[in-house]
Motif scaffolding. Structure first.
Motif, mmCIF file in Angstrom:
data_model
loop_
_atom_site.group_PDB
_atom_site.id
_atom_site.type_symbol
_atom_site.label_atom_id
_atom_site.label_comp_id
_atom_site.label_asym_id
_atom_site.label_seq_id
_atom_site.Cartn_x
_atom_site.Cartn_y
_atom_site.Cartn_z
ATOM 1 N N TYR A 318 37.928 36.695 26.566
ATOM 2 C CA TYR A 318 39.013 37.519 26.031
ATOM 3 C C TYR A 318 38.765 38.992 26.316
ATOM 4 N N ARG A 319 39.761 39.644 26.860
ATOM 5 C CA ARG A 319 39.666 41.099 27.081
ATOM 6 C C ARG A 319 41.032 41.718 26.834
ATOM 7 N N LYS A 320 41.039 42.874 26.175
ATOM 8 C CA LYS A 320 42.314 43.594 26.034
ATOM 9 C C LYS A 320 42.599 44.230 27.381
ATOM 10 N N GLU A 321 43.759 43.931 27.930
ATOM 11 C CA GLU A 321 44.104 44.430 29.270
ATOM 12 C C GLU A 321 45.473 45.087 29.240
ATOM 13 N N SER A 322 45.701 45.998 30.159
ATOM 14 C CA SER A 322 47.039 46.593 30.217
ATOM 15 C C SER A 322 47.771 46.211 31.504
ATOM 16 N N HIS A 327 45.725 40.150 35.503
ATOM 17 C CA HIS A 327 44.919 40.176 34.284
ATOM 18 C C HIS A 327 45.601 39.417 33.166
ATOM 19 N N LEU A 328 44.834 38.619 32.495
ATOM 20 C CA LEU A 328 45.293 37.962 31.276
ATOM 21 C C LEU A 328 44.385 38.445 30.158
ATOM 22 N N GLU A 329 44.882 38.407 28.946
ATOM 23 C CA GLU A 329 43.991 38.777 27.834
ATOM 24 C C GLU A 329 43.139 37.578 27.415
ATOM 25 N N THR A 332 39.950 32.250 31.806
ATOM 26 C CA THR A 332 38.862 31.277 31.865
ATOM 27 C C THR A 332 37.875 31.707 32.931
ATOM 28 N N MET A 333 36.645 31.810 32.541
ATOM 29 C CA MET A 333 35.633 32.272 33.502
ATOM 30 C C MET A 333 34.684 31.134 33.854
ATOM 31 N N LEU A 334 34.283 31.144 35.130
ATOM 32 C CA LEU A 334 33.146 30.335 35.557
ATOM 33 C C LEU A 334 32.017 31.325 35.815
ATOM 34 N N GLU A 385 40.368 40.578 43.222
ATOM 35 C CA GLU A 385 38.960 40.204 43.018
ATOM 36 C C GLU A 385 38.892 38.817 42.388
ATOM 37 N N LEU A 386 38.235 37.899 43.089
ATOM 38 C CA LEU A 386 38.053 36.550 42.531
ATOM 39 C C LEU A 386 36.788 36.494 41.697
ATOM 40 N N SER A 387 35.807 37.317 42.110
ATOM 41 C CA SER A 387 34.504 37.231 41.458
ATOM 42 C C SER A 387 33.694 38.493 41.684
ATOM 43 N N SER A 388 32.815 38.761 40.726
ATOM 44 C CA SER A 388 31.739 39.720 40.969
ATOM 45 C C SER A 388 30.442 38.932 40.930
ATOM 46 N N ALA A 409 27.195 34.573 39.639
ATOM 47 C CA ALA A 409 28.541 35.068 39.936
ATOM 48 C C ALA A 409 29.511 34.609 38.857
ATOM 49 N N GLY A 410 30.463 35.482 38.551
ATOM 50 C CA GLY A 410 31.513 35.140 37.580
ATOM 51 C C GLY A 410 32.863 35.094 38.266
ATOM 52 N N PHE A 411 33.549 33.960 38.170
ATOM 53 C CA PHE A 411 34.871 33.769 38.792
ATOM 54 C C PHE A 411 35.922 33.553 37.704
ATOM 55 N N GLY A 412 37.126 34.101 37.919
ATOM 56 C CA GLY A 412 38.241 33.817 37.018
ATOM 57 C C GLY A 412 39.012 32.610 37.541
ATOM 58 N N GLU A 414 41.959 31.420 36.599
ATOM 59 C CA GLU A 414 43.393 31.659 36.806
ATOM 60 C C GLU A 414 43.607 32.418 38.114
ATOM 61 N N ARG A 415 42.666 33.288 38.449
ATOM 62 C CA ARG A 415 42.787 34.003 39.744
ATOM 63 C C ARG A 415 42.575 33.034 40.902
ATOM 64 N N LEU A 416 41.676 32.058 40.716
ATOM 65 C CA LEU A 416 41.485 31.048 41.774
ATOM 66 C C LEU A 416 42.790 30.269 41.967
ATOM 67 N N ASN A 425 52.549 35.638 39.815
ATOM 68 C CA ASN A 425 51.951 36.282 38.653
ATOM 69 C C ASN A 425 50.914 35.368 38.034
ATOM 70 N N ILE A 426 49.854 35.964 37.531
ATOM 71 C CA ILE A 426 48.763 35.166 36.965
ATOM 72 C C ILE A 426 49.189 34.402 35.699
ATOM 73 N N ASN A 427 50.265 34.875 35.052
ATOM 74 C CA ASN A 427 50.759 34.176 33.846
ATOM 75 C C ASN A 427 51.044 32.716 34.108
HETATM 76 P P1 ATP Z 1 38.944 43.618 37.279
HETATM 77 O O1 ATP Z 1 38.243 44.792 37.891
HETATM 78 O O2 ATP Z 1 39.871 42.932 38.207
HETATM 79 O O3 ATP Z 1 39.544 43.919 35.941
HETATM 80 P P2 ATP Z 1 36.372 42.866 36.432
HETATM 81 O O4 ATP Z 1 35.504 43.397 37.527
HETATM 82 O O5 ATP Z 1 36.448 43.649 35.178
HETATM 83 O O6 ATP Z 1 37.792 42.535 36.975
HETATM 84 P P3 ATP Z 1 34.402 40.883 35.970
HETATM 85 O O7 ATP Z 1 33.797 41.432 34.747
HETATM 86 O O8 ATP Z 1 33.693 41.086 37.265
HETATM 87 O O9 ATP Z 1 35.877 41.381 36.076
HETATM 88 O O10 ATP Z 1 34.674 39.330 35.695
HETATM 89 C C1 ATP Z 1 34.456 38.321 36.652
HETATM 90 C C2 ATP Z 1 35.781 37.674 37.086
HETATM 91 O O11 ATP Z 1 36.541 37.256 35.959
HETATM 92 C C3 ATP Z 1 36.706 38.609 37.821
HETATM 93 O O12 ATP Z 1 36.335 38.726 39.161
HETATM 94 C C4 ATP Z 1 38.016 37.901 37.663
HETATM 95 O O13 ATP Z 1 38.146 36.834 38.560
HETATM 96 C C5 ATP Z 1 37.911 37.343 36.262
HETATM 97 N N1 ATP Z 1 38.575 38.226 35.302
HETATM 98 C C6 ATP Z 1 38.101 39.323 34.708
HETATM 99 N N2 ATP Z 1 38.968 39.856 33.855
HETATM 100 C C7 ATP Z 1 40.047 39.068 33.906
HETATM 101 C C8 ATP Z 1 41.311 39.068 33.249
HETATM 102 N N3 ATP Z 1 41.619 39.995 32.347
HETATM 103 N N4 ATP Z 1 42.199 38.094 33.538
HETATM 104 C C9 ATP Z 1 41.904 37.141 34.438
HETATM 105 N N5 ATP Z 1 40.728 37.087 35.091
HETATM 106 C C10 ATP Z 1 39.806 38.028 34.836
#
Ligand code: ATP
Ligand code: 9VF
Ligand code: MG
Length: 443
Positions: A318-322, A327-329, A332-334, A385-388, A409-412, A414-416, A425-427
């Motif tokens: 969960y992250r507050k996003e604008s 971006h979703l609030e 799901t992360m791997l 960005e799919l992953s960092s 590595a962390g992947f989102g 929904e972005r995949l 849209n990611i929604n």
């Molecule tokens: P961004 O810069 O795009 O906000 P981030 O660098 O903050 O992403 P990381 O902390 O690297 O994100 O998280 C690892 C992965 O989780 C991201 O590469 C992305 O795939 C996914 N992720 C992060 N935040 C979100 C979000 N708000 N909604 C959907 N996926 C997300």
């Protein structure tokens, strides 16, 4: 004077004025927190918001109607009493005016009542009478309800003053103009890969909406008949199978975590990033990442499992996003990680390659940096960005009791999915009540 709500107006008069101006007698009126379900003597049923300001409330308060419903057999005295109050209040009484339809290009009912004439019932799902209207007057207040779409204003046809009543020749069809709300509704009804050019569109909003609704219903039915799997759930299962097969241990750590973990990740209250965290009490928060849980497991299993220790977790964050498009609030992360031997940059890159090839998603690697880890290898699909990914160790490891090299590595998810299915849209890929597998549920 305080305006009366719709239910008290109904109980006072025992009458209902429908959208087409027909005066009905009310047989039954059920009230919920926000809505009324009204049954007329004629059998018609309608669901409306219990509002003081809606069209319905205004019609009842101002006692405006066009004509009594024939099937309701509204008693004469009721009609008279209802109409009388109008003249007392000096309000305009609406009388039935029969206009010969030859004067108009369209039948009179179409002009006075564009909403109903354009077809409230969906051809894909003909509703047998009694019908529950869920038309524009019902304001939608929750995520499950379809958005209320105002109809385009129907222009009254020009009535020629000349005596020549010859019907005009059909002019070639004009291109349709859509309001922004209508465009949004149509876009939401498109299938995941579909496109539309509003500039070239000849169909009316209603026609187009109806066609798309039929298609989307078909899509949902075939999903119900074929796979019955939710794409996010399925992706999680596919990923789990992949990493389990690769020798990684599946972890499910808590979603509700101490905020102190975030301080230890370098995201304390003094950091801008901490503003994105959903705090649930003084000391707890919803996890914005999986790393704290994995750090703890790596430490605990270091002396238990053989080298290298390989773990992964898939789960909600969960992250507050604008920013909305990627971006979703609630997402799901791997996060997979390996600690001990074989923790080079190359090992990490091979893992990423195997993983994304198994999902058939194209990507490129880009060097970046982030506040938490410093240098990262970002995995990009087009501009998303799919992953960092990170090659440890990093100074923060000390605070988590880790002293060996690691990669992770962390992947989102929904972005995949957005990348794989080319979603606009990611929604469409996230947890939602508005879309199922990228198909609108507001049908
Ligand atoms: P961004 O810069 O795009 O906000 P981030 O660098 O903050 O992403 P990381 O902390 O690297 O994100 O998280 C690892 C992965 O989780 C991201 O590469 C992305 O795939 C996914 N992720 C992060 N935040 C979100 C979000 N708000 N909604 C959907 N996926 C997300
Ligand atoms: C990689 C991105 C610190 C050894 C338990 C595993 C990683 C980047 C993950 C994620 C995050 N980090 N969004 O750590 O694999 O944590 O910010 Si560990
Ligand atoms: Mg990142």
């Amino acid at each position: 004077m305080e305006k009366k709500s719709l239910d008290s107006l109904i109980s006072k008069t025992g009458l209902w004025v429908s959208r087409n101006g027909h005066l009905h007698t009310v047989k039954n009126c059920e009230t919920s927190q926000k809505y009324l379900r009204i049954t007329m003597d004629c059998g018609e049923m309608i669901k409306v918001r219990n509002s003081k300001t809606s069209r319905s409330a205004r019609s009842l308060r101002n006692r405006k109607f066009l004509k009594p419903c024939k099937r309701c057999r509204v008693p004469e005295e009721k009609i008279e009493e209802f109409s009388k109050k109008t003249s007392n209040k000096n309000e305009v009484k609406v009388t039935v005016k029969v206009v010969p339809s030859a004067q108009f290009n369209a039948p009179i009912k179409d002009i006075q009542n564009p909403v109903l004439s354009s077809g409230n019932a969906n051809p894909a799902n003909p509703v047998s009478s009694p019908q529950i209207h869920d038309g524009p007057e019902v304001q939608k207040t929750n995520a499950t309800a379809p958005p209320s779409i105002p109809q385009q204003k129907v222009k009254k046809p020009n009535v020629s003053k000349a005596t020549n009543h010859k019907p005009k020749q059909q002019v070639k069809p004009k291109k349709t103009e859509f309001t922004q709300i209508q465009k949004n509704r149509i876009l939401s009804l498109l299938g995941p890969g579909e496109m539309i050019s509003f500039a070239k569109e000849k169909r009316s909003f209603k026609e187009l909406e109806s066609t798309l609704q039929i298609q989307r219903k078909k899509d949902l039915v075939s999903m119900y008949e074929d796979s019955r799997e939710d794409m996010l759930g399925k992706l999680e299962r596919t990923i789990t199978e992949f990493f389990v097969d690769m020798g990684f241990l599946e972890i499910k750590s808590p979603i509700l975590i101490p905020f102190e973990y975030m301080e230890r990740m370098g995201v304390g209250e003094d950091k801008k990033l901490s503003e994105q965290i959903f705090r649930v009490s003084d000391n707890m928060c919803l996890r914005p990442m999986l790393a704290p849980g994995l750090y703890n497991y790596l430490r605990k299993f270091d002396n238990v499992l053989p080298d290298p220790v390989r773990l992964f977790e898939v789960g909600p964050c969960y992250r507050k996003e604008s920013d909305g498009n990627s971006h979703l609030e609630e997402f799901t992360m791997l996060n997979f990680c390996q600690m001990g031997s074989k923790c080079t940059k190359k090992d990490l890159e091979y893992l990423i390659q195997d993983f994304l090839e198994s999902l058939d998603i194209e990507y490129e690697l880009v060097s970046d940096s982030c506040m938490v880890y410093g240098d990262t290898i970002d995995v990009m699909h087009k501009n998303m960005e799919l992953s960092s990914a990170v090659v440890g160790p990093v100074p923060m490891d000390l605070d988590w009791g880790i002293d060996k090299p690691w990669i992770g590595a962390g992947f989102g998810l929904e972005r995949l999915l957005k990348a794989k299915y080319n979603l606009k849209n990611i929604n469409r890929a996230g947890r939602s009540e508005s879309y199922y597998n990228g198909i609108s549920t507001n049908l």
